[in-house]
Write a protein that holds these residues in place. Sequence first.
Motif, PDB file in Angstrom:
ATOM      1  N   UNK A   1       0.916  -1.168   0.088  1.00 10.63           N
ATOM      2  CA  UNK A   1      -0.006   0.034   0.049  1.00 10.63           C
ATOM      3  C   UNK A   1       1.046   1.273  -0.214  1.00 10.63           C
ATOM      4  N   UNK A   2       2.061   1.057   0.470  1.00  8.18           N
ATOM      5  CA  UNK A   2       3.100   2.282   0.683  1.00  8.18           C
ATOM      6  C   UNK A   2       3.605   2.440  -0.561  1.00  8.18           C
ATOM      7  N   UNK A   3       3.541   1.524  -1.504  1.00  8.74           N
ATOM      8  CA  UNK A   3       4.248   1.718  -2.743  1.00  8.74           C
ATOM      9  C   UNK A   3       5.398   0.846  -3.133  1.00  8.74           C
TER      10      UNK A   3
ATOM     11  N   UNK B   1      -0.642  -8.561  -3.130  1.00  9.28           N
ATOM     12  CA  UNK B   1       0.131  -7.524  -3.328  1.00  9.28           C
ATOM     13  C   UNK B   1       0.095  -6.763  -4.588  1.00  9.28           C
ATOM     14  N   UNK B   2      -0.083  -7.746  -5.610  1.00 12.72           N
ATOM     15  CA  UNK B   2      -0.078  -7.325  -6.981  1.00 12.72           C
ATOM     16  C   UNK B   2      -1.225  -6.564  -7.382  1.00 12.72           C
ATOM     17  N   UNK B   3      -2.316  -6.556  -6.574  1.00 15.07           N
ATOM     18  CA  UNK B   3      -3.540  -5.760  -6.859  1.00 15.07           C
ATOM     19  C   UNK B   3      -3.343  -4.524  -6.464  1.00 15.07           C
TER      20      UNK B   3
ATOM     21  N   UNK C   1       4.804  -4.981  -7.856  1.00 13.09           N
ATOM     22  CA  UNK C   1       5.600  -6.144  -7.874  1.00 13.09           C
ATOM     23  C   UNK C   1       5.757  -7.120  -6.803  1.00 13.09           C
ATOM     24  N   UNK C   2       5.467  -8.627  -6.962  1.00 16.04           N
ATOM     25  CA  UNK C   2       5.793  -9.196  -5.993  1.00 16.04           C
ATOM     26  C   UNK C   2       6.346 -10.582  -6.383  1.00 16.04           C
TER      27      UNK C   2
END
Length: 228
Positions: free
Chosen positions: A27-29, A50-52, A56-57
């Motif tokens: 959420x923090x980028x 995370x990818x939503x 990237x993850x």
Amino acid sequence: MHPSTRTAVVTGSDSPMGRAVALALADDGFDVGLAYAADRDSAESTAADVRTRSVRAAVQRMDLADLPDSAAAVDEFARELGGIGVLVSCPGSTAVECIQRAVRYMIASGGGGRIVNITTASSGLGGLTGLLAAELARYSITVNSVVVPAAEPDFACPGRDDGEVAAVASYLTAPAGMFVTGAAYVVDGARIAMIPHSLTETGTRRPPHRANRIRSYTGRWAPTRWTR
């Protein structure tokens, strides 16, 4: 000021706490590297979430039973995501070797970094935080700890909201936390404060002596180790 490398590695990402931290950093980028010990499905599920967040993850196995080989997961995250700017370690899921490798990428970037050790009050990693903070300040790398109650192996603790732990980790990796280092944030509903301290011979109370435990780490953190 953020770390110049917008990649965070979260160890123990297959735990509820690790998931909460990973999503907060996304959420923090931050692009997020998710290190897991046993439950790849849980880590992959978190990676999908995370990818939503339009970041990237990556997922890598990091089993402390396989050290030092498993520490190579840090190198894989750096290769896949383009470096490492943040390392957040959940309880029982990281080791000296992993921290050392992450720090080398932070130094190489020239843009500083953030290390957050989520630990329990009895863990030696908490004592190590202050030593690392002093040693790594010259590289603009902050090192802090978040202290949580000891819990079951899956790190689920009744009465604790893992989102609160994640919020503290988020603050320590944000611009607002850039001058905070060597600190310990206790997120335990005052449980540690209610534990009786050891008694001296005169009956007065004092905290347990930990100097020997802390000193035992000093030989492992020579400055030359960071730049090899």
